[in-house]
Design an enzyme around this catalytic site. Structure first.
Site, PDB file in Angstrom:
ATOM      1  N   THR A 169      61.143  83.256 -16.508  1.00  0.00           N
ATOM      2  CA  THR A 169      60.789  84.533 -17.142  1.00  0.00           C
ATOM      3  C   THR A 169      59.311  84.632 -17.519  1.00  0.00           C
ATOM      4  OG1 THR A 169      63.027  84.782 -17.958  1.00  0.00           O
ATOM      5  CG2 THR A 169      61.311  85.970 -19.156  1.00  0.00           C
ATOM      6  N   ASP A 215      67.923  75.724  -7.722  1.00  0.00           N
ATOM      7  CA  ASP A 215      68.326  76.087  -9.084  1.00  0.00           C
ATOM      8  C   ASP A 215      69.733  76.706  -9.056  1.00  0.00           C
ATOM      9  OD1 ASP A 215      67.857  76.432 -11.815  1.00  0.00           O
ATOM     10  OD2 ASP A 215      66.946  78.413 -11.551  1.00  0.00           O
ATOM     11  N   SER A 274      61.713  79.630 -21.300  1.00  0.00           N
ATOM     12  CA  SER A 274      60.508  80.448 -21.406  1.00  0.00           C
ATOM     13  C   SER A 274      60.199  80.703 -22.871  1.00  0.00           C
ATOM     14  CB  SER A 274      60.692  81.779 -20.659  1.00  0.00           C
ATOM     15  OG  SER A 274      60.462  81.589 -19.280  1.00  0.00           O
TER      16      SER A 274
HETATM   17  P1  13P Z   1      63.891  81.418 -18.380  1.00  0.00           P
HETATM   18  O1  13P Z   1      64.610  82.705 -18.066  1.00  0.00           O
HETATM   19  O2  13P Z   1      63.823  81.168 -19.839  1.00  0.00           O
HETATM   20  O3  13P Z   1      62.552  81.350 -17.751  1.00  0.00           O
HETATM   21  O4  13P Z   1      64.774  80.221 -17.771  1.00  0.00           O
HETATM   22  C1  13P Z   1      64.734  79.913 -16.403  1.00  0.00           C
HETATM   23  C2  13P Z   1      65.813  78.964 -15.998  1.00  0.00           C
HETATM   24  O5  13P Z   1      66.478  78.326 -16.792  1.00  0.00           O
HETATM   25  C3  13P Z   1      66.037  78.831 -14.546  1.00  0.00           C
HETATM   26  O6  13P Z   1      67.104  77.983 -14.256  1.00  0.00           O
HETATM   27  O1  G3H Z   2      68.400  80.651 -13.286  1.00  0.00           O
HETATM   28  C1  G3H Z   2      67.842  81.699 -13.564  1.00  0.00           C
HETATM   29  C2  G3H Z   2      66.560  82.067 -13.004  1.00  0.00           C
HETATM   30  O2  G3H Z   2      65.889  82.863 -13.907  1.00  0.00           O
HETATM   31  C3  G3H Z   2      66.724  82.685 -11.632  1.00  0.00           C
HETATM   32  O3  G3H Z   2      66.690  84.060 -11.623  1.00  0.00           O
HETATM   33  O4  G3H Z   2      68.392  84.598  -9.831  1.00  0.00           O
HETATM   34  O5  G3H Z   2      66.739  86.288 -10.600  1.00  0.00           O
HETATM   35  O6  G3H Z   2      66.008  84.352  -9.227  1.00  0.00           O
HETATM   36  P1  G3H Z   2      66.971  84.863 -10.248  1.00  0.00           P
HETATM   37 ZN    ZN Z   3      68.774  78.084 -15.536  1.00  0.00          ZN
END
Ligand code: 13P
Ligand code: G3H
Ligand code: ZN
Length: 333
Positions: free
Chosen positions: A278, A83, A235
């Site tokens: 989230t 991610d 989320s």
């Molecule tokens: P949320 O914070 O809405 O769960 O989004 C997560 C996200 O986009 C991770 O890349």
């Molecule tokens: O891309 C956003 C995600 O919510 C990742 O969050 O960097 O705290 O793992 P994090």
């Molecule tokens: Zn994201």
């Protein structure tokens, strides 16, 4: 089933008109909860790890826990996705670690804070596509910056995301530019900006079309119908779990997330990957607060974590069902 790449899964999702939730993972309980929900609903899975997850769990632990998921759930197709990669170097590290898909987020510079210009985004994303495709790994790019159409502010969360004020143009992906971006980079999936942001505080009221631009998805999909679209910041921030969090001592302001029905509307217009982090954090923490408050004598962390896992599993199962991924595990070729 061994790990599969993102392209293969999203091609199947497009052919069969469904969306796949991409859940962020950081620890054992989250991975188990997601896999149990996938098994229960027969859904294919995208497990995604951020830079924050690698810092928290360590690359080796993440890799081995996902290997364990593959072994424990042989009938479930699993994509292991990085991610928000901040640089080509970060993507290469994940490819070497065994990820089958990487996100090169060139919408921001390497500091993961400063909005990048278009030429920079095309350049880094195309470089990652060249390397990743050579070894069968898929690539997600991002065009536009996540942030609030309500406040005009970027959506920084845990040190990742643009900072400060953004223009309306930066907060909404332009369909013509999206077509050029996909043609110039060869990405397998494209994350778009439509007014969602990371974290719990997305909207101060139940979102309507002026602050959550679902119609922008339709415009982008019309322009690039063969590109798999990705919704970040998806989320739903369930009100019933916020109530539990508050009841047992959590402090969280009034806030609203992305309604599941709006995501379903996106799926009808080309959204194939829906990022959720989230919600899992919220329900796990609410369930742990409740479990600890209801049995103050309990000191076995497994009991507390079991409650967290049960809550996360139920949430994931609902999303697999709502996005149409349930029942698809055995059909992914
Ligand atoms: P949320 O914070 O809405 O769960 O989004 C997560 C996200 O986009 C991770 O890349
Ligand atoms: O891309 C956003 C995600 O919510 C990742 O969050 O960097 O705290 O793992 P994090
Ligand atoms: Zn994201």
């Amino acid at each position: 089933m061994a790990l599969i790449n993102l392209r293969r899964l999203l091609d199947h999702a497009a052919e069969n008109a469904y969306g796949v939730p991409a859940f962020n993972v950081n620890n054992l309980e989250q991975i188990q909860a997601i896999m149990e929900a996938a098994e229960q609903t027969s859904s294919p899975v995208i497990l995604q790890a951020s830079a924050g997850a690698r810092k928290y769990a360590g690359e080796a632990f993440l890799r081995k826990m996902v290997e364990a998921a593959v072994e424990a759930y042989p009938r479930i197709p699993i994509v292991l996705h990085q991610d928000h990669g901040a640089s080509p170097a970060a993507c290469v590290q994940s490819i070497r670690s065994g990820f089958t898909s990487v996100m090169m987020d060139g919408s921001l510079r390497e500091d993961a804070k400063t909005p990048a210009d278009y030429a920079y985004n095309v350049d880094v994303t195309r470089r990652v596509v060249d390397m990743a495709h050579a070894v069968g790994v898929s690539v997600e790019g991002e065009l536009g910056c996540l942030g609030s159409l309500e406040s005009g502010l970027a959506g920084e969360e845990d040190g990742v995301g643009a900072e400060g004020a953004l223009s309306h143009d930066q907060l909404l992906t332009d369909p013509a530019q999206a077509a050029d971006f996909v043609a110039s980079t060869g990405v397998d999936a494209l994350a778009i900006a439509i007014g969602t942001s990371h974290g719990a505080y997305k909207f101060t009221r139940q979102p309507s079309g002026d602050i959550l631009a679902i119609d922008r998805i339709q415009a982008i999909h019309r322009r690039i119908p063969d590109t798999h679209l990705v919704m970040h910041g998806s989320s739903s921030v369930p009100q019933e779990w916020l109530a539990i969090l508050r009841e047992f001592g959590g402090e969280i302001r009034e806030t609203y997330g992305v309604p599941v029905e709006e995501i379903q509307e996106g799926i009808r217009h080309g959204v194939r990957k829906v990022n959720i982090d989230t919600d899992i954090r919220l329900v796990m923490t609410a369930a742990m607060r409740r479990a600890m408050a209801q049995d103050r004598a309990e000191f076995d962390p497994r009991k507390i974590l079991r409650a967290a896992k049960d809550a996360a599993r139920a949430l994931c199962a609902l999303r697999f069902e709502a996005f149409g991924a349930a029942g698809m595990a055995e059909r992914v070729g």
